[in-house]
Write an enzyme that holds these catalytic residues in place. Structure first.
Site, mmCIF file in Angstrom:
data_model
loop_
_atom_site.group_PDB
_atom_site.id
_atom_site.type_symbol
_atom_site.label_atom_id
_atom_site.label_comp_id
_atom_site.label_asym_id
_atom_site.label_seq_id
_atom_site.Cartn_x
_atom_site.Cartn_y
_atom_site.Cartn_z
ATOM 1 N N CYS A 1 0.812 -1.154 0.020
ATOM 2 C CA CYS A 1 0.107 -0.076 -0.016
ATOM 3 C C CYS A 1 0.986 1.226 0.034
ATOM 4 O O CYS A 1 0.515 2.280 -0.696
ATOM 5 C CB CYS A 1 -0.967 -0.071 1.075
ATOM 6 S SG CYS A 1 -0.213 -0.732 2.719
ATOM 7 N N HIS B 1 -3.231 6.156 4.436
ATOM 8 C CA HIS B 1 -1.683 6.300 4.579
ATOM 9 C C HIS B 1 -1.396 7.668 4.316
ATOM 10 O O HIS B 1 -1.590 8.167 3.109
ATOM 11 C CB HIS B 1 -0.861 5.502 4.102
ATOM 12 C CG HIS B 1 -1.105 3.824 4.607
ATOM 13 N ND1 HIS B 1 -1.693 3.616 5.599
ATOM 14 C CD2 HIS B 1 -0.545 2.781 4.234
ATOM 15 C CE1 HIS B 1 -1.668 2.074 5.899
ATOM 16 N NE2 HIS B 1 -1.076 1.809 4.785
HETATM 17 P P1 NAP Z 1 -7.457 -9.518 7.730
HETATM 18 O O1 NAP Z 1 -8.611 -8.507 7.795
HETATM 19 O O2 NAP Z 1 -6.827 -10.113 8.875
HETATM 20 O O3 NAP Z 1 -8.328 -10.779 6.941
HETATM 21 C C1 NAP Z 1 -7.495 -11.830 6.578
HETATM 22 C C2 NAP Z 1 -8.407 -12.522 5.522
HETATM 23 O O4 NAP Z 1 -7.617 -13.881 5.096
HETATM 24 C C3 NAP Z 1 -9.706 -13.381 6.079
HETATM 25 O O5 NAP Z 1 -10.328 -13.267 4.975
HETATM 26 C C4 NAP Z 1 -9.261 -14.498 6.594
HETATM 27 O O6 NAP Z 1 -10.301 -15.410 6.534
HETATM 28 C C5 NAP Z 1 -8.375 -15.035 5.532
HETATM 29 N N1 NAP Z 1 -7.530 -16.185 5.879
HETATM 30 C C6 NAP Z 1 -6.687 -16.381 6.884
HETATM 31 N N2 NAP Z 1 -6.142 -17.363 6.966
HETATM 32 C C7 NAP Z 1 -6.641 -17.865 5.970
HETATM 33 C C8 NAP Z 1 -6.202 -19.420 5.434
HETATM 34 N N3 NAP Z 1 -5.558 -20.250 6.145
HETATM 35 N N4 NAP Z 1 -6.944 -19.752 4.460
HETATM 36 C C9 NAP Z 1 -7.728 -18.881 3.687
HETATM 37 N N5 NAP Z 1 -7.901 -17.517 3.980
HETATM 38 C C10 NAP Z 1 -7.443 -17.227 5.280
HETATM 39 O O7 NAP Z 1 -6.265 -9.018 6.777
HETATM 40 P P2 NAP Z 1 -6.322 -7.946 5.542
HETATM 41 O O8 NAP Z 1 -6.152 -6.561 6.069
HETATM 42 O O9 NAP Z 1 -7.728 -8.152 4.643
HETATM 43 O O10 NAP Z 1 -5.079 -8.305 4.749
HETATM 44 C C11 NAP Z 1 -5.080 -9.615 4.048
HETATM 45 C C12 NAP Z 1 -3.742 -9.927 3.399
HETATM 46 O O11 NAP Z 1 -3.671 -8.983 2.132
HETATM 47 C C13 NAP Z 1 -2.588 -9.593 4.385
HETATM 48 O O12 NAP Z 1 -2.024 -10.568 5.083
HETATM 49 C C14 NAP Z 1 -1.518 -8.895 3.351
HETATM 50 O O13 NAP Z 1 -0.750 -9.782 2.665
HETATM 51 C C15 NAP Z 1 -2.270 -8.323 2.332
HETATM 52 N N6 NAP Z 1 -2.337 -6.952 2.274
HETATM 53 C C16 NAP Z 1 -2.102 -6.049 1.218
HETATM 54 C C17 NAP Z 1 -1.936 -4.934 1.335
HETATM 55 C C18 NAP Z 1 -1.173 -4.132 0.212
HETATM 56 O O14 NAP Z 1 -0.848 -3.066 0.390
HETATM 57 N N7 NAP Z 1 -1.278 -4.692 -1.070
HETATM 58 C C19 NAP Z 1 -2.586 -4.069 2.224
HETATM 59 C C20 NAP Z 1 -3.121 -4.862 3.302
HETATM 60 C C21 NAP Z 1 -2.982 -6.142 3.248
HETATM 61 P P3 NAP Z 1 -10.900 -15.748 8.032
HETATM 62 O O15 NAP Z 1 -12.353 -14.665 8.120
HETATM 63 O O16 NAP Z 1 -11.646 -17.142 7.848
HETATM 64 O O17 NAP Z 1 -10.080 -15.481 9.252
HETATM 65 C C1 3JM Z 2 0.421 -5.732 4.442
HETATM 66 O O1 3JM Z 2 1.711 -12.469 5.578
HETATM 67 C C2 3JM Z 2 1.108 -12.151 6.243
HETATM 68 O O2 3JM Z 2 0.862 -12.349 7.377
HETATM 69 C C3 3JM Z 2 0.677 -10.491 6.024
HETATM 70 C C4 3JM Z 2 1.759 -9.604 6.115
HETATM 71 C C5 3JM Z 2 1.245 -8.328 5.501
HETATM 72 C C6 3JM Z 2 1.670 -8.115 4.324
HETATM 73 C C7 3JM Z 2 2.392 -8.815 3.298
HETATM 74 O O3 3JM Z 2 3.642 -8.772 3.794
HETATM 75 O O4 3JM Z 2 2.128 -9.525 2.595
HETATM 76 C C8 3JM Z 2 0.333 -7.564 6.287
HETATM 77 C C9 3JM Z 2 -0.082 -6.290 5.602
HETATM 78 C C10 3JM Z 2 1.206 -6.641 3.674
HETATM 79 C C11 3JM Z 2 1.752 -6.345 2.577
HETATM 80 O O5 3JM Z 2 0.984 -5.534 1.654
HETATM 81 O O6 3JM Z 2 2.885 -6.277 2.255
#
Ligand code: NAP
Ligand code: 3JM
Length: 347
Positions: free
Chosen positions: A131, A251
């Site tokens: 992000c 952000h």
């Molecule tokens: P979050 O609110 O904690 O949501 C996590 C999601 O992943 C929930 O839908 C969860 O399902 C699912 N999940 C967790 N463990 C799993 C498993 N073993 N198998 C399948 N699904 C599973 O987190 P978030 O903020 O949405 O972020 C999710 C991910 O997106 C982050 O970990 C990061 O890698 C990425 N992300 C990227 C950016 C970016 O800048 N591009 C920004 C934020 C996040 P349940 O409801 O079943 O727990």
């Molecule tokens: C944003 O792998 C994880 O547990 C998620 C960590 C995470 C990430 C990531 O490294 O993919 C949390 C929030 C990010 C990201 O976009 O890099």
């Protein structure tokens, strides 16, 4: 491709990013034939509404992708590492929102306004940048094209939603505890997996993600490495400090750049950014016009203000860059990559 478009899956559909993806998909006209919502066993069975239809969330597993054309992954790096290759094996094109494959040289890392053509080179996976990187490169690419950049130094002011739904809850709970004179319970931030946790409410935490051996955090190294890759400037010096603050969404970044061209003024940079795709210039100090996390919340663009020239250095400029971390920083950029895949027939 189905009769009526493509079969999509959203992995992590119940999370902060997944929910934002569903909300945006409701309002965009991507050709969706079928939409599959995937999560862990915790949320499987839950029913979500999409375009007036109830969809039951299913557990994500390799065979979930048998009939899927495009999968949008936001469930953490380890789930992407495990399931994205399984999806690709089954003919699915993956747009991955995690850090799992971003620096893999066989995986394009894309912000469409900056390097859309890189999508063409994909081998089944396209990565969505972090992000903080996305909003910075969206603002800086037009400046690089116009004037050349020779250095970037950035400090971030990041919202808690970047750490997921649980981090939002932690900020709410700690805020109540603080205002009730109770002890604040810190169980998640700065990083879920690390040894210590500190309160985020009424605080500032100079750690996002785990520390690396070089003293930088992984979030800081994401900004450094991803910026060079997306901008095709492997030698550009980039240095970052990433800080978590107690607000929910969007952000902000204080970005310092050195340009190659001599003798520019702040208004030269403003003129470029006024015309830049996906960027809105909000820069009028005489009327106190500048973006903030609240003013950028739920918007799709990257907002730039406070453009100033370094008083002591002809080629140095400061910028204040703000964008919604869940929208352009995650869900929207992912959807834009899927849109470009479809409209250019790059699947
Ligand atoms: P979050 O609110 O904690 O949501 C996590 C999601 O992943 C929930 O839908 C969860 O399902 C699912 N999940 C967790 N463990 C799993 C498993 N073993 N198998 C399948 N699904 C599973 O987190 P978030 O903020 O949405 O972020 C999710 C991910 O997106 C982050 O970990 C990061 O890698 C990425 N992300 C990227 C950016 C970016 O800048 N591009 C920004 C934020 C996040 P349940 O409801 O079943 O727990
Ligand atoms: C944003 O792998 C994880 O547990 C998620 C960590 C995470 C990430 C990531 O490294 O993919 C949390 C929030 C990010 C990201 O976009 O890099």
């Amino acid at each position: 491709m189905g009769n009526n478009g493509y079969n999509f899956a959203v992995v992590g559909a119940t999370g902060a990013v997944g929910q934002k993806i569903l909300q945006l998909l409701e309002n965009k006209d991507l050709p969706i034939n079928q939409l599959k919502l995937l999560s862990s066993a915790r949320s499987a069975g839950k029913k979500l509404i999409f375009k007036n239809q109830e969809i039951t969330v299913e557990v994500a597993e390799p065979d979930s992708f048998n009939d899927i054309d495009i999968a949008l992954f936001s469930a953490g790096g380890s789930i992407s590492k495990k399931l994205a290759p399984e999806a690709v094996k089954r003919g699915t094109v993956v747009v991955d929102n995690t850090s799992a494959f971003r620096m893999d040289e066989n995986v394009p890392l894309v912000v469409p306004e900056v390097n859309v053509e890189d999508i063409k080179k994909h081998n089944g996976i396209i990565a969505n940048p972090n992000c903080s990187t996305i909003q910075m490169v969206a603002a800086l690419k037009p400046l690089d094209e116009a004037f050349g950049l020779s250095r970037i130094i950035v400090s971030t002011y990041q919202a808690v939603s970047g750490a997921g739904n649980q981090a939002n809850e932690e900020l709410k709970n700690q805020s109540r505890q603080f205002l009730n004179n109770d002890e604040m319970k810190a169980e998640l931030l700065p990083v879920k997996g690390d040894k210590k946790h500190f309160p985020i409410a009424f605080n500032a935490l100079p750690q996002i993600d785990m520390f690396q051996d070089n003293g930088y955090t992984f979030e800081e190294m994401k900004m450094v490495n991803e910026t060079k890759k997306i901008m095709h400037l492997p030698k550009l010096p980039v240095s970052a400090t990433c800080v978590r603050l107690p607000f929910f969404q969007s952000h902000a970044e204080s970005v310092y750049v050195d340009v190659e061209k001599e003798g520019l003024s702040a208004s030269d940079l403003q003129d470029v950014l006024r015309k830049a795709e996906g960027v809105i210039l909000e820069d009028d100090p005489s009327n106190q016009v500048y973006p903030t996390p609240l003013s950028a919340m739920n918007k799709e663009e990257v907002f730039v203000g406070r453009i100033r020239k370094d008083m002591d250095h002809d080629k140095g400029f400061h910028l204040w860059v703000v964008s919604d971390n869940l929208i352009k920083g995650a869900a929207l950029n992912t959807i834009q990559i899927a849109e470009r895949l479809i409209e250019n027939k790059w699947l």
